[in-house]
Scaffold this motif. Structure first.
Motif, PDB file in Angstrom:
ATOM      1  N   SER A 248      31.512  49.494  50.527  1.00 47.37           N
ATOM      2  CA  SER A 248      31.330  49.674  49.090  1.00 47.37           C
ATOM      3  C   SER A 248      32.120  48.616  48.337  1.00 47.37           C
ATOM      4  CB  SER A 248      31.811  51.077  48.687  1.00 47.37           C
ATOM      5  OG  SER A 248      31.724  51.266  47.287  1.00 47.37           O
ATOM      6  N   ALA A 249      31.432  47.853  47.520  1.00 49.36           N
ATOM      7  CA  ALA A 249      32.085  46.788  46.771  1.00 49.36           C
ATOM      8  C   ALA A 249      33.268  47.343  45.979  1.00 49.36           C
ATOM      9  CB  ALA A 249      31.091  46.127  45.817  1.00 49.36           C
ATOM     10  N   GLY A 250      34.405  46.693  46.123  1.00 52.49           N
ATOM     11  CA  GLY A 250      35.602  47.132  45.418  1.00 52.49           C
ATOM     12  C   GLY A 250      36.237  48.383  45.980  1.00 52.49           C
ATOM     13  N   GLY A 251      35.697  48.941  47.075  1.00 54.06           N
ATOM     14  CA  GLY A 251      36.240  50.173  47.637  1.00 54.06           C
ATOM     15  C   GLY A 251      35.906  51.403  46.824  1.00 54.06           C
ATOM     16  N   ASN A 264      35.552  54.475  50.117  1.00 49.95           N
ATOM     17  CA  ASN A 264      34.885  53.831  51.228  1.00 49.95           C
ATOM     18  C   ASN A 264      35.618  52.548  51.616  1.00 49.95           C
ATOM     19  OD1 ASN A 264      32.239  55.346  51.567  1.00 49.95           O
ATOM     20  ND2 ASN A 264      32.127  54.868  49.393  1.00 49.95           N
ATOM     21  N   LEU A 265      35.313  52.063  52.793  1.00 57.50           N
ATOM     22  CA  LEU A 265      35.759  50.732  53.189  1.00 57.50           C
ATOM     23  C   LEU A 265      35.276  49.724  52.151  1.00 57.50           C
ATOM     24  CD1 LEU A 265      36.762  48.541  55.165  1.00 57.50           C
ATOM     25  CD2 LEU A 265      34.568  48.773  56.367  1.00 57.50           C
ATOM     26  N   ALA A 266      36.202  48.924  51.625  1.00 58.99           N
ATOM     27  CA  ALA A 266      35.839  47.927  50.613  1.00 58.99           C
ATOM     28  C   ALA A 266      35.059  46.794  51.258  1.00 58.99           C
ATOM     29  CB  ALA A 266      37.090  47.381  49.942  1.00 58.99           C
ATOM     30  N   THR A 267      33.952  46.423  50.650  1.00 62.42           N
ATOM     31  CA  THR A 267      33.121  45.350  51.200  1.00 62.42           C
ATOM     32  C   THR A 267      33.905  44.055  51.315  1.00 62.42           C
ATOM     33  OG1 THR A 267      31.245  46.413  50.089  1.00 62.42           O
ATOM     34  CG2 THR A 267      30.873  44.219  51.005  1.00 62.42           C
ATOM     35  N   GLU A 268      34.760  43.770  50.335  1.00 62.73           N
ATOM     36  CA  GLU A 268      35.540  42.530  50.370  1.00 62.73           C
ATOM     37  C   GLU A 268      36.513  42.506  51.551  1.00 62.73           C
ATOM     38  OE1 GLU A 268      34.234  43.464  46.260  1.00 62.73           O
ATOM     39  OE2 GLU A 268      35.292  44.588  47.815  1.00 62.73           O
ATOM     40  N   ASP A 269      37.137  43.647  51.830  1.00 65.36           N
ATOM     41  CA  ASP A 269      38.064  43.721  52.959  1.00 65.36           C
ATOM     42  C   ASP A 269      37.313  43.516  54.277  1.00 65.36           C
ATOM     43  OD1 ASP A 269      39.768  44.339  50.909  1.00 65.36           O
ATOM     44  OD2 ASP A 269      40.176  46.381  51.560  1.00 65.36           O
ATOM     45  N   LEU A 270      36.117  44.099  54.346  1.00 69.69           N
ATOM     46  CA  LEU A 270      35.275  43.920  55.527  1.00 69.69           C
ATOM     47  C   LEU A 270      34.877  42.455  55.695  1.00 69.69           C
ATOM     48  CD1 LEU A 270      33.502  44.969  57.867  1.00 69.69           C
ATOM     49  CD2 LEU A 270      31.713  45.435  56.151  1.00 69.69           C
ATOM     50  N   VAL A 271      34.416  41.835  54.618  1.00 68.82           N
ATOM     51  CA  VAL A 271      33.972  40.439  54.703  1.00 68.82           C
ATOM     52  C   VAL A 271      35.131  39.520  55.077  1.00 68.82           C
ATOM     53  CG1 VAL A 271      33.026  38.492  53.380  1.00 68.82           C
ATOM     54  CG2 VAL A 271      32.019  40.782  53.149  1.00 68.82           C
ATOM     55  N   TRP A 272      36.328  39.790  54.538  1.00 66.33           N
ATOM     56  CA  TRP A 272      37.493  38.975  54.901  1.00 66.33           C
ATOM     57  C   TRP A 272      37.721  39.031  56.419  1.00 66.33           C
ATOM     58  CZ3 TRP A 272      40.852  35.715  52.318  1.00 66.33           C
ATOM     59  CH2 TRP A 272      42.012  35.354  53.014  1.00 66.33           C
ATOM     60  N   PRO A 302      41.919  48.895  37.885  1.00 63.61           N
ATOM     61  CA  PRO A 302      41.872  47.837  38.895  1.00 63.61           C
ATOM     62  C   PRO A 302      41.117  48.272  40.143  1.00 63.61           C
ATOM     63  CG  PRO A 302      44.039  48.850  38.852  1.00 63.61           C
ATOM     64  CD  PRO A 302      43.298  49.402  37.674  1.00 63.61           C
ATOM     65  N   SER A 303      40.568  47.317  40.846  1.00 67.40           N
ATOM     66  CA  SER A 303      39.862  47.609  42.089  1.00 67.40           C
ATOM     67  C   SER A 303      40.857  48.042  43.166  1.00 67.40           C
ATOM     68  CB  SER A 303      39.110  46.368  42.580  1.00 67.40           C
ATOM     69  OG  SER A 303      38.631  46.564  43.895  1.00 67.40           O
ATOM     70  N   PRO A 304      40.516  49.062  43.963  1.00 68.73           N
ATOM     71  CA  PRO A 304      41.400  49.446  45.059  1.00 68.73           C
ATOM     72  C   PRO A 304      41.328  48.508  46.263  1.00 68.73           C
ATOM     73  CG  PRO A 304      39.489  50.891  44.996  1.00 68.73           C
ATOM     74  CD  PRO A 304      39.397  50.015  43.780  1.00 68.73           C
ATOM     75  N   SER A 305      40.375  47.578  46.260  1.00 75.14           N
ATOM     76  CA  SER A 305      40.250  46.649  47.392  1.00 75.14           C
ATOM     77  C   SER A 305      41.450  45.718  47.462  1.00 75.14           C
ATOM     78  CB  SER A 305      38.973  45.817  47.255  1.00 75.14           C
ATOM     79  OG  SER A 305      39.009  44.690  48.109  1.00 75.14           O
ATOM     80  N   ARG A 306      42.091  45.657  48.619  1.00 74.03           N
ATOM     81  CA  ARG A 306      43.236  44.764  48.791  1.00 74.03           C
ATOM     82  C   ARG A 306      42.818  43.303  48.653  1.00 74.03           C
ATOM     83  NH1 ARG A 306      43.893  49.149  52.041  1.00 74.03           N
ATOM     84  NH2 ARG A 306      45.941  50.127  52.131  1.00 74.03           N
ATOM     85  N   THR A 307      41.649  42.964  49.157  1.00 72.58           N
ATOM     86  CA  THR A 307      41.188  41.580  49.079  1.00 72.58           C
ATOM     87  C   THR A 307      40.874  41.184  47.645  1.00 72.58           C
ATOM     88  OG1 THR A 307      40.321  41.713  51.336  1.00 72.58           O
ATOM     89  CG2 THR A 307      39.461  39.951  49.937  1.00 72.58           C
ATOM     90  N   VAL A 308      40.267  42.084  46.899  1.00 69.08           N
ATOM     91  CA  VAL A 308      40.002  41.788  45.484  1.00 69.08           C
ATOM     92  C   VAL A 308      41.309  41.541  44.755  1.00 69.08           C
ATOM     93  CG1 VAL A 308      39.166  42.756  43.303  1.00 69.08           C
ATOM     94  CG2 VAL A 308      37.816  43.041  45.387  1.00 69.08           C
ATOM     95  N   ARG A 309      42.295  42.381  44.990  1.00 69.35           N
ATOM     96  CA  ARG A 309      43.582  42.217  44.295  1.00 69.35           C
ATOM     97  C   ARG A 309      44.286  40.933  44.731  1.00 69.35           C
ATOM     98  NH1 ARG A 309      46.338  48.041  45.046  1.00 69.35           N
ATOM     99  NH2 ARG A 309      45.157  47.973  46.989  1.00 69.35           N
TER     100      ARG A 309
END
Length: 315
Positions: A248-251, A264-272, A302-309
């Protein structure tokens, strides 16, 4: 290493390419307290497609009083017609029953999903039916969809743990998964709805499914990050040969019927992680991060995704 991208160091025994099944627009936004405007949803989905995601779950044809955040399905889906006509973009929608399928067909949807449970408690909370009653409800829906040459995904929630029942026996999950497969589902998404799975559990379940005749190539995984295990569990699934991962984009997202479920698992974290492993996804991480940042502004947090942050702080 390019700025904003990890150094790619492939690991042995992993698939060369992974298809990301993006669920942010449906599974993510359905959990928002405030209703997101339809125009924002449509732009969000277009931005996700522009970032390279080719499977984007668009909405759900559930009764509006059940999930008011998705009550605009009839208005939203036509706004995605330009994407639905593209040969490389898939826009699956969730249908809970025959009426939901009617609504989806009327709007031209060609890919649907049904949402089942491996446990009785969650089946009662989510569908007000037993597991077997739920399967009986899905069977004619799947049959009609297959007769119409539609692609059908079967979601199976609570595959690892249930907030009321605790750990879920593997044989129980296998039984329901086989039933969904036997009724005609093209793909099964195994959900860790409350995020309690660990890598050994993941690989054991996948192995048991294989032994009972469910091949790996029809399986997808859907992890929540409640205990920080989503990426580790994803890697375990990849090592087993799974090539479809829900994210899920942005978690965004959780589960409205399971209060202990976090995002959900953040899409950005997965892609990283996948980029770092040299696994192809077709996703432009920079564009995806920008999209989640854009949506976070509209959601007012803010987005919960670590990669986004992390990448946003580099700007």
């Amino acid at each position: 290493m390019t700025e904003g991208l990890p150094m790619a160091v492939p690991a042995q025994g992993l698939p060369p390419r992974v298809r990301i099944h993006e669920v942010g627009a449906r599974d993510g936004l359905q959990n928002e307290k405030a209703v997101v405007p339809t125009e924002v949803k449509a732009e969000f989905i277009h931005r996700l497609a522009h970032a390279g995601l080719t499977t984007i779950e668009a909405t759900s044809f559930v009764r509006p009083e059940w999930v008011p955040q998705l009550a605009d399905a009839e208005r939203l889906f036509p706004m995605l017609a330009d994407l639905g006509g593209a040969p490389d973009i898939e826009l699956p929608v969730l249908v809970p029953n025959g009426r939901g399928l009617d609504r989806a067909i009327a709007l031209g949807a060609r890919r649907i999903a049904v949402f089942g449970s491996a446990t009785e408690s969650f089946a009662k909370a989510n569908l007000n039916r037993t597991v077997d009653e739920s399967l009986a409800m899905f069977e004619p829906v799947v049959a009609r969809a297959r007769d119409d040459r539609m692609w059908v995904r079967g979601y199976l929630s609570m595959c690892f743990g249930d907030p009321w029942e605790g750990p879920v026996p593997i044989h129980q999950v296998v039984r329901v998964a086989k039933a969904l497969r036997d009724m005609g589902c093209d793909e099964l998404s195994l959900g860790d709805t409350i995020g309690v799975a660990t890598p050994g559990h993941v690989q054991t379940l996948l192995a048991e499914l294989n032994e009972e005749g469910v091949p790996t190539d029809v399986l997808a995984v859907h992890f929540h990050d409640t205990y920080g295990q989503a990426l580790a569990n994803t890697l375990a699934a990849l090592q087993h040969g799974v090539t479809t991962v829900d994210a899920s984009a942005g978690g965004l997202g959780g589960c409205p019927y399971a209060k202990s479920a976090t995002g959900n698992l953040a899409t950005e974290d997965l892609v990283w992680m996948l980029d770092g492993l040299g696994i192809e996804t077709g996703v432009d991480l920079g564009r995806l991060v920008a999209t989640s940042g854009w949506l976070a502004e509209r959601l007012g947090r803010p987005s919960p995704s670590r990669t986004v942050r992390a990448l946003s702080h580099k700007e």
